[in-house]
Design an enzyme around this catalytic site. Structure first.
Site, mmCIF file in Angstrom:
data_model
loop_
_atom_site.group_PDB
_atom_site.id
_atom_site.type_symbol
_atom_site.label_atom_id
_atom_site.label_comp_id
_atom_site.label_asym_id
_atom_site.label_seq_id
_atom_site.Cartn_x
_atom_site.Cartn_y
_atom_site.Cartn_z
ATOM 1 N N SER A 136 0.822 -1.121 0.147
ATOM 2 C CA SER A 136 -0.056 -0.052 0.001
ATOM 3 C C SER A 136 0.953 1.230 0.031
ATOM 4 C CB SER A 136 -1.055 0.031 1.039
ATOM 5 O OG SER A 136 -1.350 1.279 1.643
ATOM 6 N N TYR A 161 -2.432 -0.245 9.822
ATOM 7 C CA TYR A 161 -2.599 -0.905 8.580
ATOM 8 C C TYR A 161 -1.332 -0.752 8.065
ATOM 9 C CZ TYR A 161 -4.088 -1.066 3.700
ATOM 10 O OH TYR A 161 -4.133 -1.555 2.318
#
Length: 341
Positions: A136, A161
Site C-alpha cells: 500500500s 494498517y
C-alpha cells in the site's frame, strides 16, 4: 520493451477474489482463458451484497473455482495448494482501511500478518512461479519527499494498517532470500471505480448525498494546504498487475516492489468537485454536496504521490485514466446499481 505476456495455461490463485481489486483481476484473467481459484471469507467489513454481486459475475466462467475461506486458517490454505497447485499466487486478501485499524487492530494482525505468513509458507512448501501481493502507498507514512519512490525510507508508518503492509514487504523479502520464492509487492495508491469499496471517501460522499446528509472533509477547510491523493482507476491497477504476473523478479534475492499509482495527485477538493459534476451528468440535474470541514484524522497523511518510473521500465505501463473519466464511470454505475434515477 521485452516482457512476457500472460500465460493462459497457468493456474492463478487470487485471494480476496470477492474484493474490489480481486474481482476485477479475476474477471480479466478469466476473460483471457486462465484458470482462476478464488478464495474470500466474504466478511461484513462493508456491504456483503456488493461482494456477492461481484462473485455472481464471476460464476458463469467455467474456469473459475470459488472457495469461501480465510487466509488466516492455515489448513484451508495448505489444502488449496495441495489440491490445485497454483502456478501464480496473487494475495489481495487483507483487512483494508487506515481508520478502521485504529479501532480494530486484532483483525489486521489476523488477516494481514498471520494470513500472509500462511501464504508465504504455502509458497515455500508448494513452489510457485511468482507470488504477487498487495502492499500500500500507506507504507510511505508522512514522507515529505515527493513523488514517493520505491527506494524511499519507509520506517515511519502512521497507522497499524501501514505497519502490517510494511511487515508484508519484509516477510516476503525474507522468504525470497531464504527459500527462493519470486515475489513482487505492489504499493497501490487510492484505488477507485465502479463496484468499489463503500468505505472509500468517494463512495461514502455519494452515499451521503443520496441520504441527504452532509459530507465530512478532513482538511480543516484549509484549501491552500488541502490533502492531495494520487487517485488510481481500477482498470489501471489491474493492467499493472496483469503485466507483472508473468515477469517474476530475477537476481540473488527475487523480490521487487512497484508503485501502481496515477503519478498525478489531485487536491481532495478538486476530486470532490469532479465527483459532483459526474453525478450531475449521470442524474441530469445539478448535484452539490453539503460540506462539513473537520480536522485531519489520526493515521491520515497530507499527500500521496507515486513515482511510476520503475513500473514503466519493467513492463512499459503507466496508469493514465483521468479522474474525470474514472469518476464518470463510477457515477454512472452507482446511479444504475442503486437505481437512483
Amino acid at each position: 520493451m521485452k516482457y512476457k505476456t500472460l500465460n493462459a495455461n497457468k493456474t492463478y490463485l487470487v485471494t480476496g477474489a470477492a474484493g474490489f481489486i480481486g474481482y476485477y483481476l479475476s474477471k480479466k484473467l478469466l476473460e483471457q482463458g486462465c484458470h482462476v481459484i478464488g478464495i474470500d471469507n466474504v466478511n461484513d467489513y462493508y456491504d456483503v451484497n456488493l461482494k456477492h454481486t461481484r462473485l455472481e459475475q464471476l460464476k458463469p466462467f467455467d474456469k473459475f473455482t470459488f472457495i469461501k475461506g480465510d487466509i488466516s486458517d492455515k489448513g484451508t490454505i495448505i489444502n488449496i495448494f495441495e489440491e490445485y497447485k497454483p502456478n501464480i499466487v496473487v494475495n489481495l486478501a487483507a483487512q483494508a482501511g487506515v481508520r478502521y485499524s485504529i479501532e480494530n487492530p486484532d483483525v489486521y494482525i489476523q488477516s494481514n500478518v498471520i494470513g500472509f505468513y500462511h501464504i508465504l509458507e504455502a509458497c515455500r512448501h508448494y513452489p510457485v512461479d511468482h507470488l504477487v501481493y498487495a502492499s500500500s502507498s500507506s507504507v510511505y507514512g508522512s514522507n515529505k519527499k515527493i513523488p514517493f519512490e520505491e527506494t524511499d525510507f519507509v520506517d515511519n508508518p502512521v497507522s497499524l494498517y501501514a505497519s502490517t503492509k510494511k511487515s508484508n514487504e519484509l516477510m516476503a523479502h525474507t522468504y525470497s532470500h531464504l527459500y527462493k520464492i519470486p515475489a513482487t509487492g505492489l504499493r497501490f495508491f487510492t484505488v477507485y471505480g465502479p463496484m468499489g469499496r463503500p468505505d472509500m471517501a468517494y463512495f461514502g460522499f455519494t452515499d451521503k448525498y443520496f441520504a441527504n446528509e452532509p459530507i465530512k472533509i478532513f482538511n480543516n477547510g484549509d484549501f491552500e494546504n488541502d490533502l492531495y491523493r494520487d487517485f488510481t482507476y481500477i482498470d489501471d491497477i489491474v493492467e499493472g498487475i496483469e503485466r507483472l504476473l508473468s515477469n517474476p523478479p530475477e537476481g540473488e534475492v527475487q523480490h521487487e516492489l512497484f508503485n501502481i499509482g496515477n503519478n498525478n495527485p489531485e487536491k481532495l477538493m478538486t476530486f470532490i468537485e469532479t465527483l459532483e459534476k459526474c453525478l450531475s451528468t449521470s442524474l441530469a440535474r445539478e448535484v452539490q454536496f453539503e460540506k462539513v470541514f473537520e480536522p485531519i484524522k489520526p493515521g491520515d497523511v497530507a499527500a500521496t504521490y507515486a513515482s511510476t518510473d520503475l513500473l514503466q521500465k519493467a513492463v512499459g505501463f503507466k496508469p493514465e485514466t483521468s479522474i474525470e473519466e474514472g469518476l464518470q464511470k463510477f457515477a454512472d454505475w452507482y446511479v444504475e446499481y442503486y437505481k437512483k434515477k
